[in-house]
Scaffold this active site. Structure first.
Site, PDB file in Angstrom:
ATOM      1  CG  ASP A   1      -1.836   1.134   1.337  1.00  6.19           C
ATOM      2  OD1 ASP A   1      -1.598   2.137   0.641  1.00  6.19           O
ATOM      3  OD2 ASP A   1      -2.821   1.042   2.098  1.00  6.19           O
TER       4      ASP A   1
ATOM      5  CE1 TYR B   1      -6.899  12.098  -9.624  1.00  2.99           C
ATOM      6  CE2 TYR B   1      -7.570  13.606 -11.369  1.00  2.99           C
ATOM      7  CZ  TYR B   1      -6.954  12.432 -10.964  1.00  2.99           C
ATOM      8  OH  TYR B   1      -6.383  11.611 -11.893  1.00  2.99           O
TER       9      TYR B   1
ATOM     10  CE  LYS C   1      -3.220  11.973 -10.678  1.00  2.00           C
ATOM     11  NZ  LYS C   1      -2.239  10.867 -10.822  1.00  2.00           N
TER      12      LYS C   1
ATOM     13  CB  THR D   1      -8.899   3.106 -16.476  1.00  2.00           C
ATOM     14  OG1 THR D   1      -9.042   4.441 -15.959  1.00  2.00           O
ATOM     15  CG2 THR D   1      -7.806   3.110 -17.527  1.00  2.00           C
TER      16      THR D   1
END
Lengths: 483, 261
Positions: free
Chosen positions: B73, B166, B170, B201
């Site tokens: 992990d 998010y 990034k 995906t």
């Protein structure tokens, strides 16, 4: 003997990542990233073993990294750089006995003993090798047929085993280890010191007879016939010549001068006399020479060079040459191996009995021409057997062939060398672990025999029960064979 | 391990590269693994799901590739140094590292907030990358060689209304990779930032609103492989996104504040 806990702690806090280094083989055809740790004393060796054990890594000792293959590489693991252990501990000019640390190079050694009238009994084609590496590979010289490998001139050595034990070995004491560690590729222990007997010389010069040979049979017959009346013998083989000239070349047979034969012995034995010239024809700096060689190192250029060399060899003659000049041909053009370009070079050396050599090598040379991957340089020598466990020697000859490696020829060359292995094994031949880079475990098993491998593995188990000593070569050949 | 591939020895005539992919079990990571496995490369694959990793390794090794599985992990930061050392020893070296681990947990609307999700995204997408790439950078810097690839996102180019956490993770990753590039280029190390747009995906499900120009992860893997070979610095995949993002980056704030994507 175990490591000093304080120093060991210092090593623990050392940042292993900062030692990560990209190392190469001699021919620049292989890279391997390893943690390089420098050893300057025996304590460092003990610590390296402790570190490896704690971190689940393996160790291999490395000298100057002159092996043609992966003998001193240990990808993703520890490489113990021994070049810092480079002291000549005792030198007795009366008896010619010298005791050195393992990182002493042949260059350090001959420069120390030559002015006193001695020369190392066995040397490689380059003086850059360390004694630890020389013993690990059990090197031979152009006098193998007469004096055997370097191991036969070692009177004693000390080594540290991965168990932490310090051992002293000689042909009498711990003889099993003596004959297995010399030529044992550093897989049983790390050499720390070695005592060697030097050879008396009465001049700084060697008298060399040079003559040409017209084909392979002539070449091998010459080696066989003329070895007994010389101290050294070596053949250059034009690997690009075909047909009736296949195997043509030139023989150089050398003889140490006897007492009184050199009127200027005082002069010729000085170190200044032995220095290899830095310039070619007195003008061209040799350090630049490899750039000019590069354009000729292709299949066509090499045919031209070999043919020109043969033409000049047609004049048979006798001359005198310095020891350094005669022995260290590989050092004559600095960095010559760089002229082979980006893919680098590999060497394929096979040892064949004198009865089968001619046919096998004829088949191999023809095959290399037919496949379009000729060797660029060939060298032949005369050999005799010895008693070391992983010996490469035979009563016969060796042929070393250099090949240029490129992105375009890897696959063809790989197939060719597999066919070579088959031919050599069928002819009862052997291989030298310091040279060939593609020898498989199966090939090694075939020429060494199960008995020898079992014996080696048993010693490995005794000296290194936790398998702390491993190299890329060991994993390629020995790890998965035997008990 | 019964699934171990046949040993692949590096020799002058059979050269191999050693690569590590973190976040390899699915999506782009898995596509990269399959692509690189066919390029004379020994691979170490890291991901949380052991089952998915094992299946992927079996698939690669059955086709003559060489892949080893390391369940982990990426939030177990302290375990990274030991695991990295083991991986490098098992592979027999390390030539490139791809950090492809990433999660996208949207807050569920442009007026919703979710610190737990934001924190998790920063931990996986950014801090995990730093935990892995710090020792890797040290090694590559010392060796004077190596390639580092980080999978960022077009989402990192601008803070938008849909998913602040998010975007931030990034953007942070892109800045971190840029800093690594500025440090390491002079040491002979190549650092590549990849900014994919929408890919087909699992993560696509998390996307808010319209999802134009969707590509298959295999296509992105192909682009990344080419960029690694050519030693590019920053790529968008599909490449069209470079121009879209250029326009978005240059959209004045007084307009951007009024947009809802």
């Amino acid at each position: 003997m175990s490591g000093n806990p304080e120093a060991s702690k210092a090593r623990t806090s050392m940042n292993l990542y900062e030692t990560f280094t990209q190392l190469e083989n001699f021919g620049h055809s292989l890279t391997s990233s390893c943690y390089r740790i420098r050893a300057t004393n025996t304590e460092d060796i003990h610590e390296a073993f402790q570190l490896a054990k704690r971190l689940g890594l393996t160790v291999t000792a490395r000298g100057t990294g002159i092996s043609y293959n992966d003998a001193s590489l240990n990808g993703g693991n520890i490489v113990l750089d021994m070049t810092g252990m480079d002291r000549i501990l005792d030198w007795d000019p009366a008896s010619g006995v010298v005791r050195c640390e393992a990182g002493v190079t042949l260059e350090d050694l001959w420069k120390r003993v030559e002015p006193d009238g001695w020369w190392p009994p066995v040397v490689s084609g380059t003086m850059k090798t360390t004694l630890g590496g020389c013993l690990g590979a059990n090197i031979h010289g152009k006098n193998n047929f007469r004096v055997g490998t370097i191991g036969e001139h070692v009177t004693e050595f000390t080594a540290i085993l991965p168990t932490g034990a310090r051992v002293t070995c000689s042909p009498q004491k711990n003889a099993d280890l003596f004959y297995a560690m010399i030529g044992g590729l550093g897989m049983l222990g790390v050499f720390t010191t070695m005592t060697l007997q030097m050879k008396r010389i009465y001049s700084g010069l060697i008298e060399v007879d040079a003559w040409h040979v017209k084909n392979l049979k002539h070449q091998l017959d010459s080696l066989l016939e003329h070895a007994p009346d010389h101290d050294y013998i070596v053949g250059w083989l034009d690997t690009t010549a075909r047909g009736r000239s296949l195997g043509r070349g030139q023989i150089h047979a050398g003889r140490n001068l006897r007492e009184g034969e050199d009127a200027q012995a005082q002069e010729t034995m000085k170190l200044t006399y032995q220095h290899l010239p830095d310039r070619l024809f007195g003008v061209m700096p040799k350090a630049l020479l490899h750039y000019f060689m590069n354009p000729f190192l292709n299949n066509f250029g090499v045919r031209l060079i070999n043919a020109a060399k043969y033409m000049t060899a047609l004049r048979d003659h006798t001359f005198r040459q310095s020891h350094a000049g005669f022995h260290f041909l590989l050092d004559y053009v600095p960095d010559w191996e760089r002229s082979f370009g980006r893919g680098g070079l590999i060497q394929y050396q096979s040892f064949l009995p004198k009865e089968t050599a001619e046919n096998a090598w004829r088949e191999m040379l023809v095959l290399s021409h037919r496949r379009g991957t000729p060797s660029y340089l060939g060298v032949t020598k005369r050999h005799r057997p010895d008693k070391f466990l992983l010996t490469h020697a035979v009563d016969g000859f060796s042929l070393a062939m250099d090949f240029k490696v490129s992105d375009g020829n890897r696959a063809t060359l790989g197939t060719l060398l597999k066919d070579f292995d088959r031919i050599v094994l069928e002819a009862g031949g052997r291989f030298y672990f310091a040279k060939n880079s593609e020898t498989s475990a199966e090939t090694a098993r075939a020429f060494l025999g199960e008995g020898v491998i079992a014996k080696f593995k048993k010693l490995k188990q005794r000296c290194d029960p936790n398998n702390l000593l491993e190299s890329d070569l060991y994993r390629r050949i020995f790890k998965d064979i035997g008990p | 391990m019964s699934d171990s591939p046949k040993p692949a020895h590096r020799t002058p005539l059979t050269p191999r590269r050693c690569g590590l992919i973190i976040g390899a079990s699915g999506g782009l990571g898995a596509a990269l693994a399959k692509k690189l496995a066919g390029q004379e490369t020994s691979l170490a694959l890291v991901a949380r799901s052991k089952d998915k990793l094992d299946a992927l390794c079996r698939q690669i090794n059955a086709k003559g590739g060489y892949a080893l599985a390391y369940p982990h992990d990426v939030c177990d930061y302290d375990k990274v140094p030991d695991l990295l050392r083991k991986i490098v020893a098992d592979l027999g070296g390390l030539d490139f590292v791809i950090y492809a681990a990433g999660i996208n947990l949207p807050p569920g609307g442009i007026d919703r907030y979710n610190f737990e999700n934001d924190r998790l995204m920063v931990e996986v997408n950014l801090i995990g990358a730093m935990a892995w790439l710090t020792p890797v950078a040290e090694m590559f810097q010392a060796a004077g060689a190596g390639q580092i690839v980080g999978i960022g996102s077009v989402a990192g180019d601008r803070g938008r209304v849909g998913n602040p956490g998010y975007n931030t993770s990034k953007a942070g990753l892109a800045t971190y990779l840029e800093a690594l590039r500025n440090r390491l280029t002079r040491r002979g190390v190549h650092v590549l930032t990849v900014k994919p747009g929408f890919m087909n995906t699992e993560m696509l499900k998390a996307a808010q609103g319209a999802t134009p120009f969707v590509i298959e992860p295999e296509k992105a893997a192909e682009d990344i492989f080419k960029a690694m070979t050519k030693r590019k610095q920053v790529i968008y995949t599909a490449s069209l996104w470079r121009w879209i993002m250029l326009a978005i980056q240059h959209t004045p704030s007084f307009i951007f504040r009024r947009l809802t994507f």
